[in-house]
Motif scaffolding. Structure first.
Motif, PDB file in Angstrom:
ATOM      1  N   TRP A 189      45.967  33.144  43.652  1.00 18.75           N
ATOM      2  CA  TRP A 189      46.268  34.573  43.704  1.00 18.75           C
ATOM      3  C   TRP A 189      45.130  35.415  44.263  1.00 18.75           C
ATOM      4  CZ3 TRP A 189      51.209  34.933  43.328  1.00 18.75           C
ATOM      5  CH2 TRP A 189      51.920  34.013  42.533  1.00 18.75           C
ATOM      6  N   LEU A 190      43.912  35.084  43.916  1.00 15.09           N
ATOM      7  CA  LEU A 190      42.789  35.864  44.421  1.00 15.09           C
ATOM      8  C   LEU A 190      42.677  35.746  45.939  1.00 15.09           C
ATOM      9  CD1 LEU A 190      40.423  37.690  43.791  1.00 15.09           C
ATOM     10  CD2 LEU A 190      39.010  35.637  43.406  1.00 15.09           C
ATOM     11  N   ALA A 191      42.892  34.538  46.449  1.00 16.36           N
ATOM     12  CA  ALA A 191      42.855  34.336  47.897  1.00 16.36           C
ATOM     13  C   ALA A 191      43.977  35.112  48.584  1.00 16.36           C
ATOM     14  CB  ALA A 191      42.970  32.845  48.216  1.00 16.36           C
ATOM     15  N   SER A 192      45.147  35.158  47.942  1.00 11.74           N
ATOM     16  CA  SER A 192      46.263  35.904  48.534  1.00 11.74           C
ATOM     17  C   SER A 192      45.974  37.399  48.538  1.00 11.74           C
ATOM     18  CB  SER A 192      47.566  35.613  47.781  1.00 11.74           C
ATOM     19  OG  SER A 192      47.549  36.177  46.476  1.00 11.74           O
ATOM     20  N   VAL A 193      45.319  37.899  47.489  1.00 14.44           N
ATOM     21  CA  VAL A 193      44.960  39.319  47.432  1.00 14.44           C
ATOM     22  C   VAL A 193      44.079  39.690  48.616  1.00 14.44           C
ATOM     23  CG1 VAL A 193      43.533  41.003  46.190  1.00 14.44           C
ATOM     24  CG2 VAL A 193      45.229  39.653  44.959  1.00 14.44           C
ATOM     25  N   ILE A 194      43.107  38.846  48.924  1.00 13.21           N
ATOM     26  CA  ILE A 194      42.195  39.125  50.039  1.00 13.21           C
ATOM     27  C   ILE A 194      42.964  39.255  51.349  1.00 13.21           C
ATOM     28  CG2 ILE A 194      40.319  38.151  51.417  1.00 13.21           C
ATOM     29  CD1 ILE A 194      39.253  36.880  48.821  1.00 13.21           C
ATOM     30  N   GLY A 224      47.036  39.381  36.119  1.00 17.64           N
ATOM     31  CA  GLY A 224      46.919  40.202  34.926  1.00 17.64           C
ATOM     32  C   GLY A 224      46.308  41.566  35.172  1.00 17.64           C
ATOM     33  N   LEU A 225      46.213  41.983  36.435  1.00 13.31           N
ATOM     34  CA  LEU A 225      45.628  43.280  36.795  1.00 13.31           C
ATOM     35  C   LEU A 225      46.752  44.303  36.940  1.00 13.31           C
ATOM     36  CD1 LEU A 225      43.052  41.986  39.441  1.00 13.31           C
ATOM     37  CD2 LEU A 225      42.630  42.525  37.028  1.00 13.31           C
ATOM     38  N   LYS A 226      47.272  44.756  35.808  1.00  8.78           N
ATOM     39  CA  LYS A 226      48.440  45.629  35.816  1.00  8.78           C
ATOM     40  C   LYS A 226      48.160  46.987  36.465  1.00  8.78           C
ATOM     41  CE  LYS A 226      50.683  43.538  31.787  1.00  8.78           C
ATOM     42  NZ  LYS A 226      51.266  43.795  30.448  1.00  8.78           N
ATOM     43  N   ASP A 227      47.000  47.535  36.217  1.00 11.10           N
ATOM     44  CA  ASP A 227      46.683  48.841  36.805  1.00 11.10           C
ATOM     45  C   ASP A 227      46.644  48.759  38.332  1.00 11.10           C
ATOM     46  OD1 ASP A 227      46.564  50.049  34.355  1.00 11.10           O
ATOM     47  OD2 ASP A 227      44.370  49.923  34.175  1.00 11.10           O
ATOM     48  N   GLU A 228      46.048  47.695  38.852  1.00 11.95           N
ATOM     49  CA  GLU A 228      45.990  47.520  40.301  1.00 11.95           C
ATOM     50  C   GLU A 228      47.392  47.299  40.873  1.00 11.95           C
ATOM     51  OE1 GLU A 228      43.332  47.983  42.152  1.00 11.95           O
ATOM     52  OE2 GLU A 228      42.258  48.470  40.308  1.00 11.95           O
TER      53      GLU A 228
END
Length: 285
Positions: A189-194, A224-228
Motif C-alpha cells: 500500500w505504501l508503494a501504491s500511495v507514492i 489505516g490513515l482515515k484522515d488522509e
C-alpha cells in the motif's frame, strides 16, 4: 505502441516546404552506397527523385552522399536536414535523431533549426510504447517536445508540440497508474500511495487524476490513515462530483464509518481534451 501516426503530417510538410523538407530512409540499417564522384546538383536531384518515388532508404543515403562529397556547399546543409527527414519517414528514428542533432550542432542558428528540433521530437514521439513497458523513450519525447516549445514557442511546430505534450503526459500518468495498481494487488500500500500521489502532484491535468484520487483513498484506508483517505475523497468529490470514481471513494469511506467532507472552495478541474486526430504538419521556411 505508437500513440498516433504522423506520417501523413510529415508528408504534408514536404509539399509546402523548401527543397529542404522531403525524403526518407530505411526502417532499419542505412543504405551503404559505393563512392562514385558526382556533382552536387546530380546527387541532390537524384535523392529528391528517390524521395518522390517513395524509396526513402535510398533517398536518405543519397542525401548523406551530398554531405559527404560536397561538405562545404550550400546543398550540404539542405541535404543534411533532408536526410534526417528521410530517415524519419522510413521509421529509422535513431538515425533521424542523430542526423537532426548533427544539423543543429553545425547550424544552431539556422532558420530551419526549429524543424530539426521538430524532427527529433517526432522521432521520439513515434517510439512511445505501451504503458506496460519501460517509458524512457516517452520521457525523452516529453523533454524534446518541451525543448521545442521553449525555444520556438510561436512556431507552428511548437503548436503541434503542445498538443503532443498533453498526450505524452497522459501516457506517463497512465504508467504510474499501472504500477500503482500492481502494488495494490500485492498489498504494497505504501508503494501504491507514492505512485498515485505522483499522478496527482505531477500530472493533475491528465485524465487519470480522478482514478488516482480514488485509488489513493483505497490505499490510505488499507494503511489505516482515515484522515488522509477522507481528504483524498473530499478533493475527488469537489473536483469530479458525480463520477464513478467519486461514488466508489465515497462508499469506501462510509464503510469505515467516516463522513466525507467536501471543501467548498475547491474549483473543479476540467479534464484535458485529448485530440487523437493528427494535425497538418508545419512546413520549414
Amino acid at each position: 505502441m505508437r500513440m498516433l501516426s504522423t506520417r501523413s503530417l510529415a508528408l504534408a510538410a514536404v509539399a509546402i516546404a523548401l527543397p529542404l523538407a522531403g525524403c526518407a530512409s530505411g526502417a532499419g540499417k542505412r543504405a551503404d552506397l559505393p563512392y562514385v564522384a558526382r556533382d552536387v546538383g546530380t546527387l541532390y536531384t537524384t535523392a529528391k527523385d528517390r524521395l518522390d518515388r517513395g524509396q526513402y532508404k535510398l533517398a536518405a543515403a543519397l542525401f548523406d552522399e551530398v554531405e559527404r562529397q560536397h561538405p562545404y556547399s550550400v546543398w550540404a546543409r539542405r541535404a543534411q536536414l533532408m536526410g534526417a527527414f528521410a530517415y524519419y519517414l522510413d521509421k529509422n528514428y535513431t538515425q533521424s535523431i542523430q542526423s537532426a542533432q548533427r544539423f543543429l550542432a553545425v547550424h544552431p542558428g539556422n532558420r530551419d533549426a526549429p524543424y530539426a528540433y521538430y524532427l527529433i521530437a517526432l522521432s521520439y514521439y513515434e517510439q512511445v510504447s505501451d504503458v506496460t513497458r519501460d517509458q524512457k523513450i516517452t520521457q525523452q519525447a516529453l523533454d524534446s517536445l518541451g525543448e521545442l516549445n521553449r525555444r520556438y514557442p510561436n512556431t507552428r511546430y511548437a503548436a503541434d508540440a503542445r498538443l503532443k505534450i498533453d498526450l505524452v503526459r497522459d501516457h506517463l500518468a497512465g504508467k504510474e497508474m499501472e504500477v500503482g495498481r500492481y502494488y495494490q494487488v500485492r498489498g504494497q500500500w505504501l508503494a501504491s500511495v507514492i505512485r498515485f500521489r505522483t499522478v496527482i502532484d505531477q500530472y493533475q491535468t491528465t485524465t487519470h487524476t480522478p482514478e488516482a484520487l480514488m485509488r489513493l483513498t483505497e490505499s490510505y484506508l488499507a494503511l489505516g490513515l482515515k484522515d488522509e483517505a477522507k481528504k483524498a475523497a473530499a478533493v475527488l468529490g469537489a473536483n469530479y462530483p458525480g463520477t464513478e470514481w467519486y461514488e466508489r471513494s465515497y462508499e469506501l469511506v462510509q464503510k469505515h464509518g467516516e463522513a466525507v467532507p467536501v471543501p467548498a472552495l475547491l474549483t473543479p478541474a476540467a479534464p484535458p481534451a485529448r485530440d487523437e486526430t493528427p494535425t497538418s504538419a508545419p512546413a520549414t521556411n
